[in-house]
Design an enzyme around this catalytic site. Structure first.
Site, PDB file in Angstrom:
ATOM      1  N   GLY A 100       0.738  -1.444   0.493  1.00 52.72           N
ATOM      2  CA  GLY A 100       0.258   0.402   0.036  1.00 52.72           C
ATOM      3  C   GLY A 100       0.370   0.814   0.104  1.00 52.72           C
ATOM      4  O   GLY A 100       0.311   1.861  -0.738  1.00 52.72           O
TER       5      GLY A 100
ATOM      6  N   GLU B 255       3.773   3.971   6.335  1.00 55.70           N
ATOM      7  CA  GLU B 255       2.273   3.748   6.436  1.00 55.70           C
ATOM      8  C   GLU B 255       1.175   4.459   5.083  1.00 55.70           C
ATOM      9  O   GLU B 255       1.046   5.259   5.743  1.00 55.70           O
ATOM     10  CB  GLU B 255       1.401   3.377   7.597  1.00 55.70           C
ATOM     11  CG  GLU B 255       1.582   1.953   7.949  1.00 55.70           C
ATOM     12  CD  GLU B 255       1.414   0.764   7.472  1.00 55.70           C
ATOM     13  OE1 GLU B 255       0.734   1.140   6.183  1.00 55.70           O
ATOM     14  OE2 GLU B 255       1.262  -0.409   8.145  1.00 55.70           O
ATOM     15  N   ASP B 256       0.505   3.788   4.236  1.00 51.78           N
ATOM     16  CA  ASP B 256      -0.859   4.503   3.456  1.00 51.78           C
ATOM     17  C   ASP B 256      -1.868   4.199   4.404  1.00 51.78           C
ATOM     18  O   ASP B 256      -2.333   5.897   4.493  1.00 51.78           O
ATOM     19  CB  ASP B 256      -0.989   3.421   2.539  1.00 51.78           C
ATOM     20  CG  ASP B 256      -1.400   2.209   3.142  1.00 51.78           C
ATOM     21  OD1 ASP B 256      -1.306   1.254   3.606  1.00 51.78           O
ATOM     22  OD2 ASP B 256      -1.974   1.144   2.365  1.00 51.78           O
TER      23      ASP B 256
ATOM     24  N   ASP C 203      -5.523   1.771  10.158  1.00 48.30           N
ATOM     25  CA  ASP C 203      -7.087   1.048  10.548  1.00 48.30           C
ATOM     26  C   ASP C 203      -7.083   0.808  12.283  1.00 48.30           C
ATOM     27  O   ASP C 203      -7.022   1.824  12.680  1.00 48.30           O
ATOM     28  CB  ASP C 203      -7.253  -0.235   8.977  1.00 48.30           C
ATOM     29  CG  ASP C 203      -8.959  -0.323  10.034  1.00 48.30           C
ATOM     30  OD1 ASP C 203      -9.742   0.351  10.312  1.00 48.30           O
ATOM     31  OD2 ASP C 203      -8.654  -1.155   8.658  1.00 48.30           O
TER      32      ASP C 203
ATOM     33  N   LYS D 242      -7.918   5.805  10.643  1.00 48.49           N
ATOM     34  CA  LYS D 242      -9.066   6.119  10.978  1.00 48.49           C
ATOM     35  C   LYS D 242      -9.391   5.962  12.433  1.00 48.49           C
ATOM     36  O   LYS D 242      -8.580   5.198  12.527  1.00 48.49           O
ATOM     37  CB  LYS D 242     -10.077   4.680  10.102  1.00 48.49           C
ATOM     38  CG  LYS D 242      -9.791   4.419   8.907  1.00 48.49           C
ATOM     39  CD  LYS D 242     -10.902   3.602   8.836  1.00 48.49           C
ATOM     40  CE  LYS D 242     -10.406   3.285   6.841  1.00 48.49           C
ATOM     41  NZ  LYS D 242     -10.597   2.106   6.244  1.00 48.49           N
TER      42      LYS D 242
ATOM     43  N   PHE E 215     -13.802   2.319   4.578  1.00 45.72           N
ATOM     44  CA  PHE E 215     -13.234   1.474   3.247  1.00 45.72           C
ATOM     45  C   PHE E 215     -12.714   2.048   1.880  1.00 45.72           C
ATOM     46  O   PHE E 215     -13.945   2.542   0.961  1.00 45.72           O
ATOM     47  CB  PHE E 215     -13.453  -0.122   2.609  1.00 45.72           C
ATOM     48  CG  PHE E 215     -12.445  -0.799   2.165  1.00 45.72           C
ATOM     49  CD1 PHE E 215     -11.954  -1.429   3.031  1.00 45.72           C
ATOM     50  CD2 PHE E 215     -12.059  -0.840   0.410  1.00 45.72           C
ATOM     51  CE1 PHE E 215     -10.687  -1.879   2.242  1.00 45.72           C
ATOM     52  CE2 PHE E 215     -11.808  -1.599   0.179  1.00 45.72           C
ATOM     53  CZ  PHE E 215     -10.981  -2.099   1.032  1.00 45.72           C
ATOM     54  N   ILE E 216     -11.734   2.684   1.888  1.00 48.08           N
ATOM     55  CA  ILE E 216     -11.720   3.644   0.702  1.00 48.08           C
ATOM     56  C   ILE E 216     -10.424   3.097   0.046  1.00 48.08           C
ATOM     57  O   ILE E 216      -9.959   1.777   0.349  1.00 48.08           O
ATOM     58  CB  ILE E 216     -10.389   4.891   0.942  1.00 48.08           C
ATOM     59  CG1 ILE E 216      -8.610   4.225   2.153  1.00 48.08           C
ATOM     60  CG2 ILE E 216     -11.821   5.760   1.995  1.00 48.08           C
ATOM     61  CD1 ILE E 216      -8.374   5.908   2.733  1.00 48.08           C
TER      62      ILE E 216
ATOM     63  N   ASP F  31      -6.304  -1.129  -2.045  1.00 50.11           N
ATOM     64  CA  ASP F  31      -7.079  -1.860  -3.025  1.00 50.11           C
ATOM     65  C   ASP F  31      -8.304  -2.627  -3.009  1.00 50.11           C
ATOM     66  O   ASP F  31      -8.195  -3.086  -0.699  1.00 50.11           O
ATOM     67  CB  ASP F  31      -5.609  -2.560  -3.457  1.00 50.11           C
ATOM     68  CG  ASP F  31      -5.639  -3.860  -2.353  1.00 50.11           C
ATOM     69  OD1 ASP F  31      -5.210  -3.331  -1.345  1.00 50.11           O
ATOM     70  OD2 ASP F  31      -5.481  -5.479  -2.868  1.00 50.11           O
TER      71      ASP F  31
ATOM     72  N   ARG G  58      -4.955   0.354  -6.202  1.00 50.80           N
ATOM     73  CA  ARG G  58      -3.556   0.558  -5.572  1.00 50.80           C
ATOM     74  C   ARG G  58      -3.246   2.025  -7.475  1.00 50.80           C
ATOM     75  O   ARG G  58      -2.611   3.113  -6.423  1.00 50.80           O
ATOM     76  CB  ARG G  58      -2.791  -0.012  -5.969  1.00 50.80           C
ATOM     77  CG  ARG G  58      -3.382  -1.423  -5.149  1.00 50.80           C
ATOM     78  CD  ARG G  58      -1.493  -1.896  -4.852  1.00 50.80           C
ATOM     79  NE  ARG G  58      -2.087  -3.567  -4.012  1.00 50.80           N
ATOM     80  CZ  ARG G  58      -2.379  -3.017  -2.636  1.00 50.80           C
ATOM     81  NH1 ARG G  58      -1.689  -2.378  -2.000  1.00 50.80           N
ATOM     82  NH2 ARG G  58      -2.281  -4.657  -2.181  1.00 50.80           N
TER      83      ARG G  58
HETATM   84  P1  IMP Z   1      -4.646  -2.296  10.176  1.00 52.35           P
HETATM   85  O1  IMP Z   1      -3.326  -3.335  11.167  1.00 52.35           O
HETATM   86  O2  IMP Z   1      -6.218  -2.738  10.919  1.00 52.35           O
HETATM   87  O3  IMP Z   1      -4.299  -1.220  10.864  1.00 52.35           O
HETATM   88  O4  IMP Z   1      -4.324  -2.389   8.573  1.00 52.35           O
HETATM   89  C1  IMP Z   1      -3.814  -1.966   7.997  1.00 52.35           C
HETATM   90  C2  IMP Z   1      -3.477  -2.687   6.571  1.00 52.35           C
HETATM   91  O5  IMP Z   1      -5.019  -2.663   6.376  1.00 52.35           O
HETATM   92  C3  IMP Z   1      -3.413  -1.289   5.738  1.00 52.35           C
HETATM   93  O6  IMP Z   1      -1.921  -1.361   5.725  1.00 52.35           O
HETATM   94  C4  IMP Z   1      -3.908  -1.914   4.552  1.00 52.35           C
HETATM   95  O7  IMP Z   1      -3.098  -2.629   3.846  1.00 52.35           O
HETATM   96  C5  IMP Z   1      -5.494  -2.642   4.839  1.00 52.35           C
HETATM   97  N1  IMP Z   1      -6.355  -1.021   5.024  1.00 52.35           N
HETATM   98  C6  IMP Z   1      -7.003  -0.687   6.008  1.00 52.35           C
HETATM   99  N2  IMP Z   1      -8.199   0.293   5.979  1.00 52.35           N
HETATM  100  C7  IMP Z   1      -8.593   0.180   4.356  1.00 52.35           C
HETATM  101  C8  IMP Z   1      -9.258   1.010   3.513  1.00 52.35           C
HETATM  102  O8  IMP Z   1     -10.094   1.359   4.150  1.00 52.35           O
HETATM  103  N3  IMP Z   1      -8.773   0.218   2.269  1.00 52.35           N
HETATM  104  C9  IMP Z   1      -8.249  -0.512   1.836  1.00 52.35           C
HETATM  105  N4  IMP Z   1      -6.722  -1.320   2.733  1.00 52.35           N
HETATM  106  C10 IMP Z   1      -7.333  -0.844   4.342  1.00 52.35           C
HETATM  107 MG    MG Z   2      -0.854  -1.236   4.014  1.00 51.05          MG
END
Ligand code: IMP
Ligand code: MG
Length: 176
Positions: free
Chosen positions: A46, A100-101, A104, A132, A153-154, A160, A166
């Site tokens: 990402g 990080e992109d 979440d 978020k 979700f984006i 992606d 992407r």
């Molecule tokens: P986390 O571990 O829940 O913080 O999620 C992190 C990863 O989930 C990110 O690096 C993304 O790859 C993916 N992710 C989280 N939210 C989104 C979203 O809204 N769209 C697409 N990918 C997401």
């Molecule tokens: Mg990621």
């Protein structure tokens, strides 16, 4: 509107707004680095676009590297994180900026932080373009945040939906 697999997405954040945010992040990081050369460590897949634009906006010398792990399938975070690939550089006494992109739930971030805390880095900081706040349930501090977004979700700009989206230069939000 765009269609990716079975889902429809609507325009959410423009290229211009992303560029402005990246520029701001680069300047903040540079100010804190205070002349020290940071190593930006992007989290693949990402973060490839964020890193690419962030280092070009960075006003000074810097190094770039990538790590890879996966924690996501479809539109729901699995909460599971896999193994880390990458990092061959010696990070001892370096200023490491994890890029990080999106953050979440923060599950990925916490695991990365655990792994990096085993390296004798001088300073470990986290930068994310999207955040978020409603989904984040960790205590770990995020040092640099580009844009806070609702818990929806984006896709686009590196993010992606099951592999697609992407390459989009702007960000779209899932249509509900
Ligand atoms: P986390 O571990 O829940 O913080 O999620 C992190 C990863 O989930 C990110 O690096 C993304 O790859 C993916 N992710 C989280 N939210 C989104 C979203 O809204 N769209 C697409 N990918 C997401
Ligand atoms: Mg990621």
């Amino acid at each position: 509107m765009i269609q990716l697999h079975d889902k429809t997405f609507v325009p959410f954040i423009s290229e211009e707004d992303i560029a402005t945010s990246i520029d701001k992040l680069a300047k903040e990081i540079a100010q804190d680095a205070n002349g020290e050369i940071p190593i930006f460590v992007g989290v693949l897949n990402g973060a490839f676009m964020v890193v690419s634009d962030l280092v070009r906006a960075y006003p000074g010398n810097c190094e770039v590297s990538f790590v890879k792990m996966a924690s996501y399938e479809g539109t729901l975070s699995s909460g599971k994180v896999n193994e880390l690939i990458g990092i061959n550089e010696n990070l001892e006494d370096r200023l490491v900026i994890l890029v990080e992109d999106i953050v979440d739930t923060g599950n990925t971030l916490v695991l990365l932080h655990e792994i990096f805390s085993k390296e004798k880095v001088k300073s470990f900081k986290v930068a994310t373009l999207f955040f978020k706040p409603e989904a984040y349930n960790k205590d770990l501090k995020i040092d640099y945040i580009g844009i806070e977004i609702p818990n929806k979700f984006i896709v686009g700009y590196g993010l992606d939906y099951d592999g697609l989206g992407r390459n989009l230069p702007e960000v779209y939000q899932i249509k509900t």
